[in-house]
Design an enzyme around this catalytic site. Structure first.
Site, mmCIF file in Angstrom:
data_model
loop_
_atom_site.group_PDB
_atom_site.id
_atom_site.type_symbol
_atom_site.label_atom_id
_atom_site.label_comp_id
_atom_site.label_asym_id
_atom_site.label_seq_id
_atom_site.Cartn_x
_atom_site.Cartn_y
_atom_site.Cartn_z
ATOM 1 N N HIS A 262 0.836 -1.209 0.000
ATOM 2 C CA HIS A 262 0.000 0.000 0.000
ATOM 3 C C HIS A 262 0.872 1.261 0.000
ATOM 4 C CE1 HIS A 262 -3.726 2.277 1.075
ATOM 5 N NE2 HIS A 262 -2.826 3.117 1.565
ATOM 6 N N GLU A 263 1.768 1.337 0.955
ATOM 7 C CA GLU A 263 2.592 2.544 1.055
ATOM 8 C C GLU A 263 3.534 2.664 -0.139
ATOM 9 O OE1 GLU A 263 1.501 4.637 3.028
ATOM 10 O OE2 GLU A 263 0.290 3.274 4.237
ATOM 11 N N HIS A 266 1.791 4.494 -2.840
ATOM 12 C CA HIS A 266 1.882 5.948 -2.650
ATOM 13 C C HIS A 266 3.269 6.442 -3.069
ATOM 14 C CE1 HIS A 266 -1.891 6.738 -0.605
ATOM 15 N NE2 HIS A 266 -1.659 5.842 0.332
ATOM 16 N N GLU A 292 -4.709 7.461 -3.275
ATOM 17 C CA GLU A 292 -5.225 6.216 -2.718
ATOM 18 C C GLU A 292 -5.530 5.207 -3.837
ATOM 19 O OE1 GLU A 292 -4.876 6.205 0.442
ATOM 20 O OE2 GLU A 292 -5.897 4.375 1.038
HETATM 21 MG MG MG Z 1 -3.161 5.329 1.975
#
Ligand code: MG
Length: 498
Positions: A262-263, A266, A292
Protein backbone atom coordinates in the site's frame (compact mmCIF):
# COMPACT_ATOMS: atom_id res chain seq x y z
CA UNK A 1 11.34 32.45 -18.46
CA UNK A 2 10.03 35.86 -17.46
CA UNK A 3 11.59 37.60 -14.51
CA UNK A 4 8.30 37.43 -12.63
CA UNK A 5 8.02 33.70 -13.14
CA UNK A 6 11.52 33.06 -11.86
CA UNK A 7 10.80 35.26 -8.82
CA UNK A 8 7.62 33.28 -8.11
CA UNK A 9 9.52 30.01 -8.43
CA UNK A 10 12.20 31.30 -6.09
CA UNK A 11 9.59 32.04 -3.39
CA UNK A 12 7.75 28.76 -3.94
CA UNK A 13 11.06 26.91 -3.71
CA UNK A 14 11.74 28.39 -0.29
CA UNK A 15 8.19 27.65 0.90
CA UNK A 16 8.63 24.09 -0.32
CA UNK A 17 11.98 23.76 1.49
CA UNK A 18 10.38 24.89 4.74
CA UNK A 19 7.44 22.53 4.34
CA UNK A 20 9.69 19.60 3.50
CA UNK A 21 11.93 20.36 6.47
CA UNK A 22 8.77 20.22 8.60
CA UNK A 23 7.93 16.88 7.00
CA UNK A 24 11.35 15.52 7.98
CA UNK A 25 10.61 16.56 11.57
CA UNK A 26 7.19 14.93 11.30
CA UNK A 27 8.74 11.70 10.00
CA UNK A 28 11.30 11.76 12.82
CA UNK A 29 8.51 12.31 15.34
CA UNK A 30 6.86 9.06 14.25
CA UNK A 31 10.01 7.00 13.71
CA UNK A 32 12.78 8.10 16.09
CA UNK A 33 11.76 10.75 18.59
CA UNK A 34 11.72 9.83 22.29
CA UNK A 35 8.32 10.50 23.93
CA UNK A 36 9.54 13.49 25.93
CA UNK A 37 10.48 15.31 22.73
CA UNK A 38 6.87 15.97 21.78
CA UNK A 39 6.46 19.44 23.23
CA UNK A 40 9.56 20.95 21.66
CA UNK A 41 8.77 19.23 18.37
CA UNK A 42 5.33 20.79 18.39
CA UNK A 43 6.90 24.25 18.74
CA UNK A 44 9.43 23.57 16.00
CA UNK A 45 6.74 22.45 13.60
CA UNK A 46 4.52 25.42 14.45
CA UNK A 47 7.38 27.86 13.81
CA UNK A 48 8.31 26.32 10.47
CA UNK A 49 4.64 26.25 9.47
CA UNK A 50 4.19 29.90 10.40
CA UNK A 51 7.23 31.07 8.43
CA UNK A 52 6.17 29.05 5.39
CA UNK A 53 2.66 30.46 5.59
CA UNK A 54 3.87 34.06 5.92
CA UNK A 55 6.17 33.64 2.97
CA UNK A 56 3.47 32.10 0.81
CA UNK A 57 0.72 34.61 1.64
CA UNK A 58 2.97 37.65 1.15
CA UNK A 59 1.31 40.31 -1.04
CA UNK A 60 4.20 40.02 -3.47
CA UNK A 61 3.03 36.48 -4.33
CA UNK A 62 -0.46 37.82 -5.00
CA UNK A 63 0.86 40.52 -7.34
CA UNK A 64 3.08 38.08 -9.21
CA UNK A 65 0.22 35.61 -9.64
CA UNK A 66 -2.13 38.28 -10.94
CA UNK A 67 0.31 39.30 -13.67
CA UNK A 68 1.44 35.77 -14.46
CA UNK A 69 -2.09 34.40 -14.81
CA UNK A 70 -2.56 36.71 -17.80
CA UNK A 71 0.80 35.88 -19.30
CA UNK A 72 0.55 32.08 -18.80
CA UNK A 73 -3.15 31.50 -19.33
CA UNK A 74 -2.72 28.16 -21.14
CA UNK A 75 -3.15 25.70 -18.27
CA UNK A 76 -2.10 22.78 -20.50
CA UNK A 77 1.48 24.06 -20.29
CA UNK A 78 3.46 23.20 -17.17
CA UNK A 79 3.99 26.83 -16.18
CA UNK A 80 0.32 27.67 -16.81
CA UNK A 81 -0.79 24.72 -14.69
CA UNK A 82 1.67 25.60 -11.94
CA UNK A 83 0.33 29.16 -11.81
CA UNK A 84 -3.29 27.94 -11.81
CA UNK A 85 -2.67 25.58 -8.88
CA UNK A 86 -0.59 28.14 -6.98
CA UNK A 87 -3.29 30.82 -7.43
CA UNK A 88 -5.90 28.46 -6.04
CA UNK A 89 -3.74 27.60 -3.03
CA UNK A 90 -2.95 31.28 -2.51
CA UNK A 91 -6.61 32.26 -2.58
CA UNK A 92 -7.44 29.62 0.02
CA UNK A 93 -4.52 30.55 2.25
CA UNK A 94 -5.42 34.25 2.12
CA UNK A 95 -9.04 33.66 3.14
CA UNK A 96 -8.18 31.83 6.34
CA UNK A 97 -6.71 34.14 9.00
CA UNK A 98 -3.54 33.00 10.77
CA UNK A 99 -5.28 33.49 14.11
CA UNK A 100 -7.93 30.96 13.04
CA UNK A 101 -5.29 28.40 12.06
CA UNK A 102 -3.63 28.84 15.46
CA UNK A 103 -6.98 28.52 17.29
CA UNK A 104 -7.82 25.37 15.37
CA UNK A 105 -4.45 23.85 16.30
CA UNK A 106 -4.94 24.57 20.01
CA UNK A 107 -8.55 23.32 20.07
CA UNK A 108 -7.54 20.28 18.01
CA UNK A 109 -4.69 19.38 20.39
CA UNK A 110 -7.08 19.42 23.38
CA UNK A 111 -9.73 17.53 21.45
CA UNK A 112 -7.16 14.89 20.54
CA UNK A 113 -6.30 14.35 24.20
CA UNK A 114 -9.99 14.10 25.07
CA UNK A 115 -10.51 11.65 22.23
CA UNK A 116 -7.71 9.39 23.50
CA UNK A 117 -9.30 9.34 26.95
CA UNK A 118 -12.84 8.91 25.60
CA UNK A 119 -11.74 6.02 23.42
CA UNK A 120 -9.85 4.26 26.21
CA UNK A 121 -12.91 4.60 28.49
CA UNK A 122 -15.29 4.02 25.61
CA UNK A 123 -17.26 7.10 26.65
CA UNK A 124 -18.41 9.50 23.92
CA UNK A 125 -19.53 12.12 26.44
CA UNK A 126 -15.86 12.93 27.25
CA UNK A 127 -15.23 13.77 23.61
CA UNK A 128 -18.60 15.45 22.91
CA UNK A 129 -17.88 19.09 23.94
CA UNK A 130 -14.55 18.99 22.05
CA UNK A 131 -16.10 17.61 18.90
CA UNK A 132 -18.81 20.27 19.12
CA UNK A 133 -16.09 22.90 19.27
CA UNK A 134 -14.26 21.33 16.32
CA UNK A 135 -17.45 21.33 14.26
CA UNK A 136 -18.08 24.96 15.18
CA UNK A 137 -14.62 25.82 13.88
CA UNK A 138 -15.22 23.84 10.71
CA UNK A 139 -18.38 25.88 10.13
CA UNK A 140 -16.39 29.05 10.72
CA UNK A 141 -13.81 27.81 8.19
CA UNK A 142 -16.60 27.32 5.66
CA UNK A 143 -17.76 30.90 6.27
CA UNK A 144 -14.43 32.27 5.00
CA UNK A 145 -15.36 31.12 1.48
CA UNK A 146 -18.05 32.26 -0.93
CA UNK A 147 -21.24 30.20 -0.55
CA UNK A 148 -21.08 26.86 -2.40
CA UNK A 149 -23.91 24.58 -3.55
CA UNK A 150 -23.40 22.70 -0.30
CA UNK A 151 -21.27 23.81 2.68
CA UNK A 152 -19.46 20.45 2.60
CA UNK A 153 -18.14 21.33 -0.88
CA UNK A 154 -15.69 23.73 0.76
CA UNK A 155 -14.25 20.97 2.93
CA UNK A 156 -14.13 18.36 0.19
CA UNK A 157 -12.33 20.76 -2.15
CA UNK A 158 -9.29 20.83 0.15
CA UNK A 159 -8.73 17.12 -0.48
CA UNK A 160 -10.33 16.64 -3.91
CA UNK A 161 -9.99 19.90 -5.82
CA UNK A 162 -13.03 20.53 -7.97
CA UNK A 163 -15.22 17.76 -6.53
CA UNK A 164 -18.69 18.54 -5.24
CA UNK A 165 -20.74 16.93 -2.50
CA UNK A 166 -23.36 16.09 -5.13
CA UNK A 167 -20.69 14.22 -7.20
CA UNK A 168 -19.67 12.08 -4.24
CA UNK A 169 -23.28 11.44 -3.21
CA UNK A 170 -24.11 10.30 -6.72
CA UNK A 171 -21.06 8.01 -6.96
CA UNK A 172 -21.79 6.41 -3.58
CA UNK A 173 -25.53 6.34 -4.21
CA UNK A 174 -24.97 4.15 -7.26
CA UNK A 175 -22.50 1.93 -5.45
CA UNK A 176 -24.26 1.33 -2.14
CA UNK A 177 -27.23 -0.90 -3.19
CA UNK A 178 -24.95 -3.06 -5.34
CA UNK A 179 -22.38 -3.48 -2.63
CA UNK A 180 -25.06 -4.29 -0.05
CA UNK A 181 -26.51 -6.92 -2.38
CA UNK A 182 -23.10 -8.52 -2.89
CA UNK A 183 -22.47 -8.58 0.85
CA UNK A 184 -25.78 -10.33 1.47
CA UNK A 185 -24.86 -13.05 -1.01
CA UNK A 186 -21.45 -13.52 0.60
CA UNK A 187 -23.02 -13.71 4.07
CA UNK A 188 -25.08 -16.68 2.91
CA UNK A 189 -22.12 -18.46 1.34
CA UNK A 190 -19.69 -20.86 3.01
CA UNK A 191 -16.99 -18.93 4.87
CA UNK A 192 -13.36 -19.40 3.84
CA UNK A 193 -10.73 -20.76 6.25
CA UNK A 194 -8.01 -18.39 7.41
CA UNK A 195 -6.77 -19.70 10.77
CA UNK A 196 -3.21 -20.07 9.47
CA UNK A 197 -2.99 -16.30 8.96
CA UNK A 198 -3.01 -15.63 12.70
CA UNK A 199 -0.27 -18.11 13.57
CA UNK A 200 3.07 -16.85 14.83
CA UNK A 201 5.32 -15.64 12.01
CA UNK A 202 8.89 -14.42 12.46
CA UNK A 203 8.84 -10.62 12.37
CA UNK A 204 12.24 -10.15 10.69
CA UNK A 205 11.38 -12.63 7.98
CA UNK A 206 8.02 -10.97 7.30
CA UNK A 207 9.75 -7.59 7.12
CA UNK A 208 12.39 -8.89 4.70
CA UNK A 209 9.69 -10.46 2.54
CA UNK A 210 7.82 -7.16 2.38
CA UNK A 211 10.95 -5.45 1.08
CA UNK A 212 11.49 -8.16 -1.49
CA UNK A 213 7.98 -7.56 -2.84
CA UNK A 214 8.20 -3.79 -3.04
CA UNK A 215 11.65 -3.94 -4.63
CA UNK A 216 10.07 -5.96 -7.41
CA UNK A 217 7.31 -3.35 -7.71
CA UNK A 218 10.08 -0.84 -8.37
CA UNK A 219 10.45 0.89 -5.00
CA UNK A 220 13.98 2.28 -5.15
CA UNK A 221 15.84 1.93 -1.85
CA UNK A 222 18.44 4.43 -3.07
CA UNK A 223 15.63 6.99 -3.03
CA UNK A 224 13.68 5.69 -0.07
CA UNK A 225 13.59 3.54 3.05
CA UNK A 226 11.13 1.56 5.13
CA UNK A 227 11.14 2.18 8.88
CA UNK A 228 9.06 1.03 11.81
CA UNK A 229 6.35 3.37 13.10
CA UNK A 230 3.06 3.00 15.02
CA UNK A 231 1.09 3.58 11.80
CA UNK A 232 2.10 2.88 8.22
CA UNK A 233 2.44 6.02 6.10
CA UNK A 234 4.35 7.48 3.15
CA UNK A 235 6.09 10.85 3.17
CA UNK A 236 8.34 12.56 0.67
CA UNK A 237 10.85 15.36 0.93
CA UNK A 238 11.82 15.37 -2.74
CA UNK A 239 11.39 13.11 -5.74
CA UNK A 240 14.59 11.38 -4.62
CA UNK A 241 13.68 10.91 -0.96
CA UNK A 242 10.36 9.13 -0.62
CA UNK A 243 10.02 7.15 2.61
CA UNK A 244 7.54 4.68 3.93
CA UNK A 245 6.83 3.25 7.36
CA UNK A 246 5.30 -0.02 8.43
CA UNK A 247 4.51 -2.06 11.52
CA UNK A 248 4.22 -5.65 12.63
CA UNK A 249 1.01 -6.76 14.32
CA UNK A 250 1.15 -9.93 16.36
CA UNK A 251 -2.51 -10.72 15.68
CA UNK A 252 -2.19 -10.17 11.96
CA UNK A 253 1.45 -10.85 11.08
CA UNK A 254 1.12 -10.85 7.30
CA UNK A 255 -0.64 -7.46 7.33
CA UNK A 256 2.90 -6.06 7.14
CA UNK A 257 3.15 -7.34 3.56
CA UNK A 258 -0.03 -5.58 2.47
CA UNK A 259 0.83 -2.35 4.27
CA UNK A 260 4.19 -2.31 2.50
CA UNK A 261 2.50 -2.75 -0.87
CA UNK A 262 0.00 0.00 0.00
CA UNK A 263 2.59 2.54 1.05
CA UNK A 264 4.81 1.54 -1.86
CA UNK A 265 1.90 2.46 -4.15
CA UNK A 266 1.88 5.95 -2.65
CA UNK A 267 5.66 6.12 -2.90
CA UNK A 268 5.84 5.09 -6.57
CA UNK A 269 3.47 7.97 -7.33
CA UNK A 270 5.77 10.46 -5.62
CA UNK A 271 8.95 8.93 -7.10
CA UNK A 272 7.40 9.20 -10.56
CA UNK A 273 6.55 12.91 -10.56
CA UNK A 274 8.33 14.95 -13.22
CA UNK A 275 11.59 16.14 -11.55
CA UNK A 276 11.14 19.51 -13.28
CA UNK A 277 8.24 20.15 -10.87
CA UNK A 278 10.48 19.96 -7.80
CA UNK A 279 9.99 22.83 -5.33
CA UNK A 280 6.81 24.05 -7.06
CA UNK A 281 3.08 23.56 -6.42
CA UNK A 282 3.01 20.66 -8.88
CA UNK A 283 5.56 18.54 -7.04
CA UNK A 284 3.23 16.01 -5.37
CA UNK A 285 0.33 13.74 -6.29
CA UNK A 286 -2.83 15.59 -7.23
CA UNK A 287 -5.31 14.50 -4.58
CA UNK A 288 -5.87 12.02 -1.79
CA UNK A 289 -8.27 9.93 -3.88
CA UNK A 290 -5.86 9.63 -6.80
CA UNK A 291 -3.08 8.85 -4.35
CA UNK A 292 -5.22 6.22 -2.72
CA UNK A 293 -6.09 4.75 -6.12
CA UNK A 294 -2.38 4.01 -6.51
CA UNK A 295 -1.86 2.50 -3.07
CA UNK A 296 -5.03 0.41 -3.28
CA UNK A 297 -4.13 -0.82 -6.72
CA UNK A 298 -0.76 -2.21 -5.62
CA UNK A 299 -2.19 -3.54 -2.37
CA UNK A 300 -5.44 -5.05 -3.65
CA UNK A 301 -5.72 -5.36 -7.41
CA UNK A 302 -2.13 -6.58 -7.62
CA UNK A 303 -1.27 -7.81 -4.11
CA UNK A 304 -4.49 -9.65 -3.33
CA UNK A 305 -4.77 -11.26 -6.75
CA UNK A 306 -4.25 -14.91 -7.59
CA UNK A 307 -1.58 -14.31 -10.29
CA UNK A 308 0.46 -12.32 -7.77
CA UNK A 309 0.48 -15.16 -5.28
CA UNK A 310 1.08 -17.76 -7.95
CA UNK A 311 4.40 -15.99 -8.28
CA UNK A 312 5.21 -15.24 -4.64
CA UNK A 313 3.52 -18.07 -2.75
CA UNK A 314 6.12 -20.80 -3.35
CA UNK A 315 8.76 -18.59 -1.73
CA UNK A 316 6.44 -17.50 1.07
CA UNK A 317 5.66 -21.13 1.77
CA UNK A 318 9.34 -22.00 1.83
CA UNK A 319 9.98 -19.13 4.28
CA UNK A 320 7.08 -20.10 6.56
CA UNK A 321 6.93 -23.83 6.02
CA UNK A 322 5.29 -24.80 9.30
CA UNK A 323 2.70 -22.00 9.31
CA UNK A 324 1.58 -22.68 5.76
CA UNK A 325 1.89 -26.45 5.85
CA UNK A 326 -0.91 -27.99 3.81
CA UNK A 327 -2.23 -24.63 2.57
CA UNK A 328 -2.56 -24.43 -1.21
CA UNK A 329 -2.06 -21.17 -3.09
CA UNK A 330 -5.78 -21.12 -3.86
CA UNK A 331 -6.69 -21.40 -0.19
CA UNK A 332 -4.11 -18.80 0.75
CA UNK A 333 -5.61 -16.47 -1.85
CA UNK A 334 -9.11 -17.04 -0.47
CA UNK A 335 -7.96 -16.44 3.09
CA UNK A 336 -6.34 -13.07 2.36
CA UNK A 337 -9.59 -12.03 0.68
CA UNK A 338 -11.95 -13.19 3.41
CA UNK A 339 -15.05 -11.02 3.71
CA UNK A 340 -16.48 -10.44 7.14
CA UNK A 341 -18.45 -7.43 8.37
CA UNK A 342 -16.46 -5.91 11.22
CA UNK A 343 -16.62 -2.83 13.39
CA UNK A 344 -13.24 -1.31 12.69
CA UNK A 345 -12.69 0.47 9.38
CA UNK A 346 -8.93 0.00 9.17
CA UNK A 347 -9.30 -3.78 9.44
CA UNK A 348 -12.12 -3.99 6.91
CA UNK A 349 -11.82 -6.16 3.80
CA UNK A 350 -12.31 -4.91 0.25
CA UNK A 351 -15.98 -5.84 0.08
CA UNK A 352 -17.03 -4.06 3.27
CA UNK A 353 -14.57 -1.17 3.40
CA UNK A 354 -16.62 1.33 1.43
CA UNK A 355 -19.63 0.82 3.67
CA UNK A 356 -17.59 2.21 6.55
CA UNK A 357 -16.78 5.25 4.45
CA UNK A 358 -20.34 5.91 3.29
CA UNK A 359 -21.51 5.94 6.89
CA UNK A 360 -18.86 8.51 7.78
CA UNK A 361 -19.58 10.66 4.75
CA UNK A 362 -23.27 10.92 5.61
CA UNK A 363 -22.44 11.90 9.16
CA UNK A 364 -19.87 14.48 8.03
CA UNK A 365 -22.30 16.07 5.61
CA UNK A 366 -24.85 16.24 8.43
CA UNK A 367 -22.30 17.84 10.77
CA UNK A 368 -21.29 20.42 8.15
CA UNK A 369 -24.84 21.49 7.27
CA UNK A 370 -26.13 21.25 10.83
CA UNK A 371 -28.74 18.57 10.13
CA UNK A 372 -27.15 16.22 12.68
CA UNK A 373 -26.82 17.01 16.38
CA UNK A 374 -23.38 15.99 17.59
CA UNK A 375 -24.76 14.44 20.78
CA UNK A 376 -26.80 12.01 18.68
CA UNK A 377 -23.72 10.65 16.89
CA UNK A 378 -23.34 7.34 18.78
CA UNK A 379 -26.94 6.42 18.08
CA UNK A 380 -26.80 7.49 14.44
CA UNK A 381 -23.56 5.57 14.02
CA UNK A 382 -24.94 2.36 15.46
CA UNK A 383 -28.15 2.57 13.44
CA UNK A 384 -26.21 2.97 10.21
CA UNK A 385 -23.81 0.13 11.07
CA UNK A 386 -26.80 -2.15 11.51
CA UNK A 387 -28.32 -0.97 8.25
CA UNK A 388 -25.13 -1.24 6.16
CA UNK A 389 -23.23 -4.12 7.72
CA UNK A 390 -25.81 -5.87 9.85
CA UNK A 391 -23.83 -5.51 13.06
CA UNK A 392 -24.09 -3.21 16.08
CA UNK A 393 -21.01 -2.04 18.00
CA UNK A 394 -21.02 -3.06 21.65
CA UNK A 395 -19.58 0.30 22.73
CA UNK A 396 -18.43 3.74 21.49
CA UNK A 397 -14.78 2.69 21.18
CA UNK A 398 -15.85 0.07 18.65
CA UNK A 399 -18.13 2.59 17.01
CA UNK A 400 -18.12 6.36 16.73
CA UNK A 401 -14.83 6.86 18.62
CA UNK A 402 -12.62 4.57 16.55
CA UNK A 403 -11.05 7.08 14.13
CA UNK A 404 -8.66 9.88 15.01
CA UNK A 405 -9.67 12.24 12.17
CA UNK A 406 -12.51 14.24 13.76
CA UNK A 407 -10.49 14.87 16.90
CA UNK A 408 -8.15 17.17 15.00
CA UNK A 409 -10.96 18.76 13.02
CA UNK A 410 -10.31 16.74 9.85
CA UNK A 411 -13.75 16.65 8.28
CA UNK A 412 -14.06 16.08 4.55
CA UNK A 413 -11.29 13.52 4.30
CA UNK A 414 -12.94 10.12 4.61
CA UNK A 415 -14.61 9.86 1.21
CA UNK A 416 -11.20 10.01 -0.46
CA UNK A 417 -10.47 6.47 0.73
CA UNK A 418 -13.53 5.03 -1.00
CA UNK A 419 -13.01 7.17 -4.08
CA UNK A 420 -9.51 5.73 -4.27
CA UNK A 421 -10.91 2.20 -4.41
CA UNK A 422 -13.34 3.21 -7.12
CA UNK A 423 -10.72 4.95 -9.24
CA UNK A 424 -8.28 2.03 -8.87
CA UNK A 425 -10.79 -0.29 -10.57
CA UNK A 426 -11.55 2.24 -13.32
CA UNK A 427 -7.85 2.54 -14.10
CA UNK A 428 -7.37 -1.23 -13.88
CA UNK A 429 -9.91 -1.86 -16.65
CA UNK A 430 -8.12 0.62 -18.89
CA UNK A 431 -4.69 -0.82 -18.03
CA UNK A 432 -5.88 -4.31 -18.94
CA UNK A 433 -7.00 -3.03 -22.33
CA UNK A 434 -3.60 -1.42 -22.91
CA UNK A 435 -1.50 -4.29 -21.50
CA UNK A 436 -3.19 -7.40 -22.87
CA UNK A 437 -1.20 -9.99 -20.88
CA UNK A 438 -0.92 -8.19 -17.55
CA UNK A 439 -2.03 -11.22 -15.51
CA UNK A 440 0.62 -13.28 -17.24
CA UNK A 441 3.29 -10.68 -16.40
CA UNK A 442 2.21 -10.54 -12.75
CA UNK A 443 2.31 -14.33 -12.58
CA UNK A 444 5.97 -14.06 -13.61
CA UNK A 445 6.67 -11.36 -11.04
CA UNK A 446 7.05 -8.69 -13.71
CA UNK A 447 5.68 -5.26 -12.83
CA UNK A 448 7.70 -2.88 -15.03
CA UNK A 449 5.09 -2.38 -17.70
CA UNK A 450 2.34 -1.72 -15.16
CA UNK A 451 4.51 0.71 -13.22
CA UNK A 452 5.59 2.55 -16.36
CA UNK A 453 1.97 2.81 -17.53
CA UNK A 454 1.04 4.43 -14.21
CA UNK A 455 4.05 6.69 -14.34
CA UNK A 456 3.37 7.87 -17.87
CA UNK A 457 -0.38 8.37 -17.43
CA UNK A 458 -0.56 9.65 -13.84
CA UNK A 459 2.60 9.97 -11.78
CA UNK A 460 4.60 12.20 -14.06
CA UNK A 461 1.90 14.91 -13.99
CA UNK A 462 2.08 15.46 -10.23
CA UNK A 463 -0.48 18.11 -9.36
CA UNK A 464 -0.98 19.33 -12.92
CA UNK A 465 -4.52 17.97 -13.43
CA UNK A 466 -7.42 17.90 -10.99
CA UNK A 467 -8.66 14.43 -9.94
CA UNK A 468 -11.82 14.30 -12.07
CA UNK A 469 -9.91 15.63 -15.07
CA UNK A 470 -7.11 13.09 -14.93
CA UNK A 471 -9.56 10.19 -14.57
CA UNK A 472 -11.54 11.57 -17.51
CA UNK A 473 -8.37 12.04 -19.57
CA UNK A 474 -7.31 8.42 -19.04
CA UNK A 475 -10.57 6.47 -18.96
CA UNK A 476 -12.90 8.72 -20.93
CA UNK A 477 -15.30 9.12 -18.03
CA UNK A 478 -15.39 10.87 -14.68
CA UNK A 479 -15.11 8.97 -11.39
CA UNK A 480 -17.73 6.25 -11.53
CA UNK A 481 -18.29 3.07 -9.54
CA UNK A 482 -19.35 0.73 -12.37
CA UNK A 483 -15.91 -0.78 -12.89
CA UNK A 484 -15.48 -1.24 -9.17
CA UNK A 485 -18.76 -3.15 -8.86
CA UNK A 486 -17.71 -5.35 -11.79
CA UNK A 487 -14.36 -6.01 -10.13
CA UNK A 488 -15.81 -6.89 -6.72
CA UNK A 489 -18.57 -9.06 -8.18
CA UNK A 490 -16.20 -11.07 -10.36
CA UNK A 491 -13.62 -11.53 -7.63
CA UNK A 492 -15.99 -12.57 -4.86
CA UNK A 493 -18.24 -14.69 -7.08
CA UNK A 494 -15.17 -16.86 -7.69
CA UNK A 495 -13.93 -16.89 -4.12
CA UNK A 496 -17.35 -17.54 -2.55
CA UNK A 497 -18.80 -19.54 -5.40
CA UNK A 498 -21.82 -17.19 -5.62
MG1 MG B 1 -3.16 5.33 1.97
Amino acid sequence: MSEKLSRLKEILGEVSDLNHAASVLGWDQQVNMPPMGAEARGQQLATLGKIAQEKFTDDEVGRLLEDLQKEYSDVETDDGAMIRVTARNYDKAKRVPASFVAEQAVVGAKAFEAWVEAKSKSDFSIFLPHLEKNVELVKKYISFFPPADHPYDILLDDYEPGMKTSDVKEIFGNLRPKQVELLKKIANAKQVKDKFLSKKYNEEKVWAFSEKIISKFGYDFNRGRQDKAPHPFETSFSVNDVRITNRYEVNSPLATLFSAMHECGHALYEMGVNPAYERTSLAHGTSLAIHESQSRMWENLVGRSLPFWEHFYPELKKTFASQLDGVSVKNFYKAINKVEPSFIRVNADEATYNMHIMLRLEIEIGMADGSIRIKDLPEIWNTKMKEYLGITPANDAQGVLQDVHWSSGLIGYFSTYALGNIVSAQLWEKINKDIYNLDEQIRKGKFEQLREWLREKIHVYGHKYDPQDIVQKITGSKIDSTAYVRYLTKKYSEIYDL
